[in-house]
Design a protein around this motif. Structure first.
Motif, mmCIF file in Angstrom:
data_model
loop_
_atom_site.group_PDB
_atom_site.id
_atom_site.type_symbol
_atom_site.label_atom_id
_atom_site.label_comp_id
_atom_site.label_asym_id
_atom_site.label_seq_id
_atom_site.Cartn_x
_atom_site.Cartn_y
_atom_site.Cartn_z
ATOM 1 N N ILE A 193 0.838 -1.203 0.000
ATOM 2 C CA ILE A 193 0.000 0.000 0.000
ATOM 3 C C ILE A 193 0.870 1.249 0.000
ATOM 4 N N GLU A 194 1.927 1.242 0.805
ATOM 5 C CA GLU A 194 2.838 2.386 0.865
ATOM 6 C C GLU A 194 3.455 2.671 -0.508
ATOM 7 N N GLN A 195 3.933 1.609 -1.167
ATOM 8 C CA GLN A 195 4.555 1.791 -2.482
ATOM 9 C C GLN A 195 3.538 2.225 -3.532
ATOM 10 N N LEU A 196 2.307 1.722 -3.426
ATOM 11 C CA LEU A 196 1.257 2.112 -4.363
ATOM 12 C C LEU A 196 0.929 3.595 -4.210
ATOM 13 N N GLU A 197 0.872 4.076 -2.961
ATOM 14 C CA GLU A 197 0.596 5.491 -2.721
ATOM 15 C C GLU A 197 1.686 6.360 -3.351
ATOM 16 N N LYS A 198 2.931 5.949 -3.217
ATOM 17 C CA LYS A 198 4.040 6.701 -3.801
ATOM 18 C C LYS A 198 3.960 6.688 -5.323
ATOM 19 N N ALA A 199 3.589 5.542 -5.888
ATOM 20 C CA ALA A 199 3.477 5.441 -7.351
ATOM 21 C C ALA A 199 2.374 6.359 -7.867
ATOM 22 N N TYR A 200 1.280 6.445 -7.131
ATOM 23 C CA TYR A 200 0.176 7.316 -7.555
ATOM 24 C C TYR A 200 0.577 8.783 -7.466
ATOM 25 N N ILE A 201 1.252 9.151 -6.396
ATOM 26 C CA ILE A 201 1.697 10.540 -6.230
ATOM 27 C C ILE A 201 2.635 10.944 -7.369
ATOM 28 N N ARG A 202 3.449 9.993 -7.838
ATOM 29 C CA ARG A 202 4.416 10.275 -8.904
ATOM 30 C C ARG A 202 3.833 10.093 -10.305
ATOM 31 N N ASP A 203 2.516 9.872 -10.398
ATOM 32 C CA ASP A 203 1.846 9.689 -11.686
ATOM 33 C C ASP A 203 2.366 8.479 -12.463
ATOM 34 N N CYS A 204 2.760 7.464 -11.724
ATOM 35 C CA CYS A 204 3.235 6.232 -12.363
ATOM 36 C C CYS A 204 2.094 5.252 -12.638
ATOM 37 N N ILE A 205 0.891 5.589 -12.215
ATOM 38 C CA ILE A 205 -0.259 4.714 -12.373
ATOM 39 C C ILE A 205 -1.487 5.592 -12.555
ATOM 40 N N THR A 206 -2.421 5.153 -13.379
ATOM 41 C CA THR A 206 -3.619 5.959 -13.626
ATOM 42 C C THR A 206 -4.536 5.917 -12.404
ATOM 43 N N PRO A 207 -5.398 6.919 -12.236
ATOM 44 C CA PRO A 207 -6.319 6.927 -11.096
ATOM 45 C C PRO A 207 -7.204 5.686 -11.022
ATOM 46 N N GLU B 60 -12.274 -14.935 -11.419
ATOM 47 C CA GLU B 60 -10.908 -14.471 -11.657
ATOM 48 C C GLU B 60 -10.760 -13.955 -13.089
ATOM 49 N N SER B 61 -11.393 -14.636 -14.039
ATOM 50 C CA SER B 61 -11.344 -14.190 -15.437
ATOM 51 C C SER B 61 -12.060 -12.848 -15.599
ATOM 52 N N ALA B 62 -13.212 -12.710 -14.931
ATOM 53 C CA ALA B 62 -13.969 -11.459 -14.999
ATOM 54 C C ALA B 62 -13.192 -10.326 -14.345
ATOM 55 N N TYR B 63 -12.505 -10.633 -13.246
ATOM 56 C CA TYR B 63 -11.721 -9.619 -12.542
ATOM 57 C C TYR B 63 -10.538 -9.156 -13.389
ATOM 58 N N THR B 64 -9.878 -10.101 -14.056
ATOM 59 C CA THR B 64 -8.767 -9.758 -14.952
ATOM 60 C C THR B 64 -9.256 -8.875 -16.089
ATOM 61 N N ALA B 65 -10.419 -9.212 -16.651
ATOM 62 C CA ALA B 65 -10.995 -8.394 -17.723
ATOM 63 C C ALA B 65 -11.363 -7.007 -17.204
ATOM 64 N N PHE B 66 -11.828 -6.928 -15.963
ATOM 65 C CA PHE B 66 -12.168 -5.637 -15.364
ATOM 66 C C PHE B 66 -10.919 -4.755 -15.229
ATOM 67 N N GLN B 67 -9.829 -5.362 -14.806
ATOM 68 C CA GLN B 67 -8.574 -4.615 -14.683
ATOM 69 C C GLN B 67 -8.109 -4.113 -16.053
ATOM 70 N N LYS B 68 -8.324 -4.909 -17.085
ATOM 71 C CA LYS B 68 -7.928 -4.486 -18.447
ATOM 72 C C LYS B 68 -8.772 -3.289 -18.895
ATOM 73 N N VAL B 69 -10.050 -3.318 -18.547
ATOM 74 C CA VAL B 69 -10.919 -2.184 -18.892
ATOM 75 C C VAL B 69 -10.395 -0.910 -18.243
ATOM 76 N N LEU B 70 -10.008 -1.015 -16.970
ATOM 77 C CA LEU B 70 -9.495 0.151 -16.249
ATOM 78 C C LEU B 70 -8.190 0.661 -16.862
ATOM 79 N N HIS B 71 -7.365 -0.294 -17.292
ATOM 80 C CA HIS B 71 -6.075 0.086 -17.913
ATOM 81 C C HIS B 71 -6.288 0.790 -19.237
ATOM 82 N N ASP B 72 -7.289 0.343 -20.008
ATOM 83 C CA ASP B 72 -7.518 0.896 -21.341
ATOM 84 C C ASP B 72 -8.395 2.147 -21.327
ATOM 85 N N ALA B 73 -9.075 2.362 -20.187
ATOM 86 C CA ALA B 73 -10.020 3.497 -20.134
ATOM 87 C C ALA B 73 -9.296 4.835 -20.202
#
Length: 228
Positions: free
Chosen positions: A55-69, A215-228
């Motif tokens: 969680i700590e590393q994820l927060e830092k990645a978000y602050i640095r714009d290394c990951i989409t909202p 698990e397949s639906a969750y993986t597809a959901f993550q892909k939607v978020l990545h492509d959005a």
């Protein structure tokens, strides 16, 4: 805190017993546990350490714009669910709160602690259209249902309410495309369980298939978020 890191990564560590000034022949492995119960306890400590650190590393990645909202919201929601599950396994008079666990091992993760206290991704506060909250709720429900199934909670009245809630949440999330595979997957299982009585249980084959489908639906959901 080094031993928690070792447990979290599955590594082992050797220590100088002080008699040989680094002589390899006098190095010895230190066992932290004497039996399987103690081993499980230390492994649970290591798991919680790993989740909080993530969680700590994820927060830092978000602050640095290394990951989409959207990706951040999904990942943070999943980690917060895992954090609560991990803490339940070590909660005791010694560790009544996660803060006590962190203080005991001098574990400094202020950003993670803020997220854990809020129990929600920071994007939810910033989101005026409730998209982030919807994403967080969907992720939490996916993880909750899969965890229940893996813990052999298989009665219809234990699973069906969460599945219905998941379906409602997906229908309310506007960014999900019409061809998102999660909708027909969840709908199919809703139809199956709706024909069963509340006390009926899914058999082992059904549980295995439902976990795979989720698990397949969750993986597809993550892909939607990545492509959005």
């Amino acid at each position: 805190m080094a031993f928690l890191s070792d447990l979290a990564t599955g590594s082992t560590r050797s220590y100088d017993n002080g008699a040989g000034a680094g002589n390899p022949a006098l190095m010895e492995n230190v066992r932290l546990f004497k039996n399987s119960k103690e081993r499980d306890w230390y492994e649970n400590l290591g798991d919680l350490y790993a989740v909080v650190n993530s969680i700590e590393q994820l927060e830092k990645a978000y602050i640095r714009d290394c990951i989409t909202p959207k990706e951040y919201t999904a990942a943070c929601s999943r980690l917060l669910v895992q954090c609560k599950s991990s803490f339940k396994l070590i909660k005791s008079p010694e560790f009544e709160t996660i803060a006590a666990f962190m203080k005991r091992f001098k574990f400094d993760c202020p950003a993670a602690m803020d997220r854990i206290k809020d129990d929600s991704p920071i994007t939810i506060r910033e989101d005026k259209g409730n998209t982030s909250k919807s994403i967080a709720d969907i992720v939490a429900n996916f993880i909750t249902i899969m965890d229940k199934l893996k813990l052999q909670m298989k009665a219809v009245d234990e699973i069906l309410p969460d599945m219905r809630e998941l379906m409602d949440q997906m229908n309310n999330l506007s960014i999900l495309p019409s061809n998102y595979v999660g909708r027909p997957t969840v709908s199919k299982w809703l139809e199956t369980m709706s024909t069963m009585s509340a006390s009926s249980e899914l058999d082992d084959e059904q549980i295995r298939q439902l976990v795979f489908d989720l698990e397949s639906a969750y993986t597809a959901f993550q892909k939607v978020l990545h492509d959005a």
